[in-house]
Design an enzyme around this catalytic site. Structure first.
Site, PDB file in Angstrom:
ATOM      1  N   ARG A  34       0.866  -1.204   0.000  1.00 51.73           N
ATOM      2  CA  ARG A  34       0.000   0.000   0.000  1.00 51.73           C
ATOM      3  C   ARG A  34       0.886   1.232   0.000  1.00 51.73           C
ATOM      4  O   ARG A  34       1.712   1.410   0.888  1.00 51.73           O
ATOM      5  CB  ARG A  34      -0.924   0.027   1.222  1.00 51.73           C
ATOM      6  CG  ARG A  34      -2.133   0.959   1.007  1.00 51.73           C
ATOM      7  CD  ARG A  34      -2.961   1.148   2.275  1.00 51.73           C
ATOM      8  NE  ARG A  34      -2.200   1.851   3.261  1.00 51.73           N
ATOM      9  CZ  ARG A  34      -2.189   1.568   4.576  1.00 51.73           C
ATOM     10  NH1 ARG A  34      -2.911   0.582   5.054  1.00 51.73           N
ATOM     11  NH2 ARG A  34      -1.443   2.266   5.396  1.00 51.73           N
ATOM     12  N   GLU A  44       4.471   7.235   2.685  1.00 47.11           N
ATOM     13  CA  GLU A  44       5.313   6.047   2.877  1.00 47.11           C
ATOM     14  C   GLU A  44       4.808   4.934   1.983  1.00 47.11           C
ATOM     15  O   GLU A  44       3.704   5.007   1.428  1.00 47.11           O
ATOM     16  CB  GLU A  44       5.282   5.576   4.338  1.00 47.11           C
ATOM     17  CG  GLU A  44       3.897   5.130   4.776  1.00 47.11           C
ATOM     18  CD  GLU A  44       3.906   4.066   5.864  1.00 47.11           C
ATOM     19  OE1 GLU A  44       4.949   3.453   6.135  1.00 47.11           O
ATOM     20  OE2 GLU A  44       2.832   3.821   6.434  1.00 47.11           O
ATOM     21  N   ASN A  64       4.159   0.826   2.182  1.00 47.24           N
ATOM     22  CA  ASN A  64       4.071  -0.311   3.108  1.00 47.24           C
ATOM     23  C   ASN A  64       4.264  -1.625   2.369  1.00 47.24           C
ATOM     24  O   ASN A  64       3.586  -1.889   1.377  1.00 47.24           O
ATOM     25  CB  ASN A  64       2.705  -0.318   3.782  1.00 47.24           C
ATOM     26  CG  ASN A  64       2.528   0.877   4.694  1.00 47.24           C
ATOM     27  OD1 ASN A  64       3.161   0.973   5.743  1.00 47.24           O
ATOM     28  ND2 ASN A  64       1.701   1.824   4.278  1.00 47.24           N
ATOM     29  N   SER A 121      -2.854  -2.776   6.049  1.00 46.07           N
ATOM     30  CA  SER A 121      -4.193  -3.124   6.546  1.00 46.07           C
ATOM     31  C   SER A 121      -5.287  -2.234   5.968  1.00 46.07           C
ATOM     32  O   SER A 121      -5.028  -1.350   5.161  1.00 46.07           O
ATOM     33  CB  SER A 121      -4.192  -3.064   8.069  1.00 46.07           C
ATOM     34  OG  SER A 121      -3.717  -1.817   8.484  1.00 46.07           O
ATOM     35  N   LYS A 167      11.836   3.073   5.956  1.00 48.06           N
ATOM     36  CA  LYS A 167      11.801   4.492   5.582  1.00 48.06           C
ATOM     37  C   LYS A 167      13.150   4.928   5.003  1.00 48.06           C
ATOM     38  O   LYS A 167      13.226   5.868   4.225  1.00 48.06           O
ATOM     39  CB  LYS A 167      11.435   5.351   6.792  1.00 48.06           C
ATOM     40  CG  LYS A 167       9.921   5.570   6.971  1.00 48.06           C
ATOM     41  CD  LYS A 167       9.230   4.516   7.710  1.00 48.06           C
ATOM     42  CE  LYS A 167       7.739   4.773   7.860  1.00 48.06           C
ATOM     43  NZ  LYS A 167       7.055   3.623   8.438  1.00 48.06           N
ATOM     44  N   LYS A 175      11.431  10.051  11.454  1.00 49.90           N
ATOM     45  CA  LYS A 175      10.881   8.686  11.510  1.00 49.90           C
ATOM     46  C   LYS A 175      11.970   7.646  11.751  1.00 49.90           C
ATOM     47  O   LYS A 175      12.999   7.667  11.084  1.00 49.90           O
ATOM     48  CB  LYS A 175      10.196   8.332  10.181  1.00 49.90           C
ATOM     49  CG  LYS A 175       9.095   9.274   9.766  1.00 49.90           C
ATOM     50  CD  LYS A 175       8.393   8.750   8.514  1.00 49.90           C
ATOM     51  CE  LYS A 175       7.354   9.740   8.034  1.00 49.90           C
ATOM     52  NZ  LYS A 175       6.640   9.250   6.832  1.00 49.90           N
ATOM     53  N   GLU A 178       6.898   0.353  11.742  1.00 49.46           N
ATOM     54  CA  GLU A 178       5.589   0.329  11.102  1.00 49.46           C
ATOM     55  C   GLU A 178       4.490   0.315  12.144  1.00 49.46           C
ATOM     56  O   GLU A 178       4.724  -0.031  13.295  1.00 49.46           O
ATOM     57  CB  GLU A 178       5.457  -0.946  10.248  1.00 49.46           C
ATOM     58  CG  GLU A 178       6.392  -1.003   9.070  1.00 49.46           C
ATOM     59  CD  GLU A 178       6.211   0.163   8.135  1.00 49.46           C
ATOM     60  OE1 GLU A 178       5.061   0.620   7.951  1.00 49.46           O
ATOM     61  OE2 GLU A 178       7.217   0.655   7.605  1.00 49.46           O
ATOM     62  N   GLY A 179       3.299   0.685  11.714  1.00 48.89           N
ATOM     63  CA  GLY A 179       2.134   0.487  12.560  1.00 48.89           C
ATOM     64  C   GLY A 179       1.651   1.733  13.282  1.00 48.89           C
ATOM     65  O   GLY A 179       0.686   1.677  14.040  1.00 48.89           O
ATOM     66  N   ARG A 187      -8.040   7.423   4.679  1.00 46.50           N
ATOM     67  CA  ARG A 187      -8.072   7.573   6.131  1.00 46.50           C
ATOM     68  C   ARG A 187      -8.061   9.056   6.444  1.00 46.50           C
ATOM     69  O   ARG A 187      -7.336   9.823   5.818  1.00 46.50           O
ATOM     70  CB  ARG A 187      -6.826   6.961   6.755  1.00 46.50           C
ATOM     71  CG  ARG A 187      -7.003   5.549   7.191  1.00 46.50           C
ATOM     72  CD  ARG A 187      -5.727   5.018   7.765  1.00 46.50           C
ATOM     73  NE  ARG A 187      -4.597   5.284   6.882  1.00 46.50           N
ATOM     74  CZ  ARG A 187      -3.348   4.980   7.183  1.00 46.50           C
ATOM     75  NH1 ARG A 187      -3.056   4.434   8.355  1.00 46.50           N
ATOM     76  NH2 ARG A 187      -2.367   5.224   6.337  1.00 46.50           N
TER      77      ARG A 187
END
Ligand code: ADP
Ligand code: MG
Ligand code: MG
Length: 503
Positions: free
Chosen positions: A129, A150, A152, A157, A331, A393, A397-398, A479
């Site tokens: 993603r 970023e 992924n 998800s 990253k 950063k 992740e997450g 989002r």
């Protein structure tokens, strides 16, 4: 709705009866259609579900940006499949961050261990993603341009809930919006194939794995976190793997249960065998191991957890993702790709048109190492005024791991200088202001919001010859978060689900 900033869409909902109706429909539709998460409260019977946080209206999103992000996804898929196959490149970046990042160092060691004995599975699956925000270019006629937040490469998800959110907004557009006091009669709401697209990626890998040579039924396993609250998102995808004409067994297995429920066959092919706890007499050969866990140190509390990851990596199961593909999502990789001058990007993407299209989506990202660029970035990061333009950063992740604005110099004071190189410094993207109404935990939050678009991509490739067997754009995620919040992760509790109304 002629511009993103002006106009009266989405409406501000001043009338309580209107609000109540919209809220009621949204609540009911969400539960009826699995736009839901498990609650944080005690639920020993495991029977509770609550609405996922969601906007009451699809947020306006520039059509040209949306289309650009979708069109470019196939190039991104290919780029990251190539990076994943460049062990030397990844190894050099791992070296740069590993000193300050034990987790990345340990992941790399898993790869080295498997490499030493030889990989048995040449195929890797990526369910990717790529995330973006819209940037308004004040130096270029206020042109709107997508800029990548970023990329992924593991456990991307919300594909499940995202497709449902698009459907919710379509339903509201038909049944509710035309009857508001300021009726909304037409919205451009694109199809969202995120569930079908991601499921098609899993099926492509399942088919490419082929039949069991040792006469076992083959299956897909979802490796998941214990106590996952975002389970319905995963279930939507799981249930879409089989089609009306083909039944594919899919099992969920806790990441912490891998060693107790799988074993590697004592053959040169190292098939991964899975025994379901509910039926120990059955044994499946795992064709695809899809990780929705294992992306952060929290999933590796013990040496056994690392042993489990190693077991999956060295087995014949097609990993989604492999360790190298997970590392391609660092990253640090994004920062190096975005470095002007000696273009690393052109090494991976020689085609000029493709290269330029990808390059356009990058924003400035700097190293924090001891290189010349790194020393300049260190000055910016420590300056109380300059730091306001940046996010710092780590290789995580997450959500919830970054440092924003004034927190950057503060954080640098507590990190040993030797470890600064394991972080990157990224310019903050500042999208044009928008407003919307969020329904979260039964309460409405009205006000300024920031949207982040994610485009899913599925890619299956052969590391032995670089051949790409499947490469598709696979739907989208929108989002949205309150504009006072720096982080936007829905699962982390900051953001909410949304869909696009193209303008
Ligand atoms: P993670 O892998 O933890 O999701 P991200 O890079 O996506 O890390 O950062 C988390 C969140 O921080 C993003 O969803 C976004 O809301 C915000 N963010 C990250 N980078 C930027 C940026 N350059 N400009 C504005 N916001 C950003
Ligand atoms: Mg991420
Ligand atoms: Mg993110």
């Amino acid at each position: 709705m002629s511009s993103l900033t002006g106009g009266s869409y989405p409406p501000s909902l001043d009338d309580d009866r209107e609000k109540d109706r919209l809220v009621q429909t949204t609540k009911d539709w969400s539960i009826a259609n699995g736009l839901a998460v498990r609650p944080a409260v005690e639920d020993p019977a495991g029977i509770l579900a609550i609405n996922a946080p969601v906007t009451l209206f699809p947020s306006p999103f520039p059509k040209s940006c949306f289309e650009e992000a979708k069109v470019i996804q196939a190039s991104y898929n290919e780029l990251y499949s190539r990076i994943s196959q460049d062990e030397e490149f990844l190894g050099s970046l791992v070296q740069e961050v590993a000193g300050g990042d034990d987790f990345i160092a340990k992941l790399w060691n898993v790869h080295l261990k498997v490499k030493a004995e030889g990989y048995v599975q040449p195929l890797t699956l990526g369910l990717f993603r790529s995330d973006y925000m819209v940037h308004q270019d004040t130096e270029n006629n206020n042109a709107l341009q997508i800029k990548q937040v970023e990329f992924n490469t593991i456990a991307s998800s919300f594909g499940g809930l995202s497709a449902q959110t698009s459907l919710l907004h379509k339903c509201l557009a038909q049944t509710e919006y035309p009857f508001l006091q300021s009726p909304i009669s037409s919205l451009s709401l694109p199809e969202n194939q995120s569930v079908q697209g991601l499921a098609a990626g899993l099926r492509a890998a399942y088919h490419a794995y082929g039949k069991s040579a040792i006469s076992h039924p083959t299956c897909v396993i979802f490796l998941v976190q214990d106590g996952e609250r975002n389970i319905f998102d995963q279930r939507h995808l799981e249930y879409a793997v089989s089609t009306p004409t083909e039944s594919i067994p899919v099992f969920r297995l806790g990441f912490s249960q891998i060693l107790s429920h799988t074993r590697i066959a004592p053959t040169p092919e190292r098939q991964l065998l899975y025994t379901p706890p509910h039926n120990p007499s059955l044994s499946f050969e795992v064709a695809v191991a899809y990780l929705r866990a294992g992306y952060g140190p929290g999933d590796y509390p013990s040496p056994e957890a690392w042993e489990a990851r190693y077991t999956v990596e060295r087995s014949a199961a097609i990993a989604c993702p492999s360790v190298l593909t997970q590392l391609a999502g660092m990253k640090k990789v994004q920062q190096v790709l975005a470095t002007p001058g000696f273009s690393v990007l052109s090494k991976f993407v020689p085609d000029k048109a493709q290269h330029d299209a990808l390059w356009k989506t990058f924003t400035n990202i700097y190293p924090l190492d001891r290189s010349a660029a790194g020393m300049d970035a260190r000055s910016l990061a420590q300056d109380p005024v300059e730091c306001q333009k940046y996010v710092m950063k780590p290789q995580r992740e997450g959500g919830g791991n970054n440092f924003y604005r004034s927190a950057i110099p503060e954080q640098l004071k507590v990190i040993p200088e030797d470890h600064w190189g394991s972080f990157i410094l990224m310019e903050l993207i500042t999208p044009p202001p928008l407003a919307n109404t969020i329904l979260r935990a039964g309460k409405l939050e009205q006000g300024g919001v920031i949207c982040e678009l994610g485009v899913y991509g599925t890619c299956l490739w052969d590391r032995n010859n670089g051949k790409v067997l499947h490469n598709e754009e696979a739907g989208y995620l929108l989002r949205t978060k309150g504009n006072q919040s720096e982080e936007g992760g829905v699962a982390a509790g900051y953001g909410c689900m949304d869909s696009v109304a193209l303008v």
